[in-house]
Design a protein around this motif. Sequence first.
Motif, PDB file in Angstrom:
ATOM      1  N   LEU A  43       0.838  -1.200   0.000  1.00 20.28           N
ATOM      2  CA  LEU A  43       0.000   0.000   0.000  1.00 20.28           C
ATOM      3  C   LEU A  43       0.874   1.251   0.000  1.00 20.28           C
ATOM      4  O   LEU A  43       2.026   1.203   0.422  1.00 20.28           O
ATOM      5  CB  LEU A  43      -0.908   0.003   1.242  1.00 20.28           C
ATOM      6  CG  LEU A  43      -1.939  -1.115   1.328  1.00 20.28           C
ATOM      7  CD1 LEU A  43      -2.657  -1.078   2.667  1.00 20.28           C
ATOM      8  CD2 LEU A  43      -2.928  -1.039   0.173  1.00 20.28           C
ATOM      9  N   VAL A  76      -3.504  10.135   0.938  1.00 17.74           N
ATOM     10  CA  VAL A  76      -3.568   9.017   1.888  1.00 17.74           C
ATOM     11  C   VAL A  76      -3.258   9.563   3.281  1.00 17.74           C
ATOM     12  O   VAL A  76      -2.207  10.161   3.510  1.00 17.74           O
ATOM     13  CB  VAL A  76      -2.559   7.906   1.515  1.00 17.74           C
ATOM     14  CG1 VAL A  76      -2.563   6.796   2.559  1.00 17.74           C
ATOM     15  CG2 VAL A  76      -2.862   7.357   0.135  1.00 17.74           C
ATOM     16  N   ARG A  79      -3.201   4.080   6.539  1.00 15.79           N
ATOM     17  CA  ARG A  79      -3.275   2.779   5.896  1.00 15.79           C
ATOM     18  C   ARG A  79      -3.429   1.732   6.990  1.00 15.79           C
ATOM     19  O   ARG A  79      -3.025   1.944   8.124  1.00 15.79           O
ATOM     20  CB  ARG A  79      -2.082   2.515   4.989  1.00 15.79           C
ATOM     21  CG  ARG A  79      -0.748   2.491   5.676  1.00 15.79           C
ATOM     22  CD  ARG A  79       0.373   2.366   4.658  1.00 15.79           C
ATOM     23  NE  ARG A  79       1.578   1.881   5.331  1.00 15.79           N
ATOM     24  CZ  ARG A  79       2.609   1.370   4.717  1.00 15.79           C
ATOM     25  NH1 ARG A  79       2.612   1.254   3.407  1.00 15.79           N
ATOM     26  NH2 ARG A  79       3.661   0.963   5.392  1.00 15.79           N
ATOM     27  N   MET A 108      -8.208  -0.933   3.426  1.00 15.64           N
ATOM     28  CA  MET A 108      -6.797  -0.772   3.080  1.00 15.64           C
ATOM     29  C   MET A 108      -6.241   0.613   3.371  1.00 15.64           C
ATOM     30  O   MET A 108      -5.216   0.731   4.020  1.00 15.64           O
ATOM     31  CB  MET A 108      -6.587  -1.141   1.618  1.00 15.64           C
ATOM     32  CG  MET A 108      -6.889  -2.600   1.398  1.00 15.64           C
ATOM     33  SD  MET A 108      -6.629  -3.081  -0.285  1.00 15.64           S
ATOM     34  CE  MET A 108      -6.998  -4.823  -0.127  1.00 15.64           C
ATOM     35  N   VAL A 109      -6.876   1.647   2.840  1.00 17.20           N
ATOM     36  CA  VAL A 109      -6.388   3.009   3.062  1.00 17.20           C
ATOM     37  C   VAL A 109      -7.548   3.952   3.327  1.00 17.20           C
ATOM     38  O   VAL A 109      -8.689   3.679   2.958  1.00 17.20           O
ATOM     39  CB  VAL A 109      -5.569   3.559   1.854  1.00 17.20           C
ATOM     40  CG1 VAL A 109      -4.280   2.793   1.666  1.00 17.20           C
ATOM     41  CG2 VAL A 109      -6.387   3.590   0.587  1.00 17.20           C
TER      42      VAL A 109
END
Length: 137
Positions: A43, A76, A79, A108-109
């Motif tokens: 990621l 982002v 994560r 995931m994020v």
Amino acid sequence: MSNPSNLRYAPTHEWAKQDGDVVTIGVTAFAIEQLTEPTYLELPAVGAELKAGDKFGIIESYKSTSDLYSPVAGTVIERNEPLVDDGPTKRKGDPKPVNDDAFGAGWMVKIKLAPGATLDHLLTAAQYDQQLASEGH
């Protein structure tokens, strides 16, 4: 498994859940079913800038490797660290929650939406189900 109606879906099998200006992203149960049990997950780092459609990671299983694509534009901000493999000399991640709970613990994020970005272009659960049916799934 049915696809939760409170999420939006990308044609590439990622889901998105909006809470204010933060969007949580994961992969659908269908995607996991196609991969079989994930063994490795890569990621982006916190702070990474993504555009809608950008590759943001890789998910591997014994069966195949697939790229992950961001359904939205933004930064982002978090994560799901326990899932991530940081390489052979660092911490080994455990992507099992992606397999066990794709729409929950397997997220995931989290992305802070870019100004003006929305989820309007993504599919509803009914539209995503229709896409899967049209593909013969």
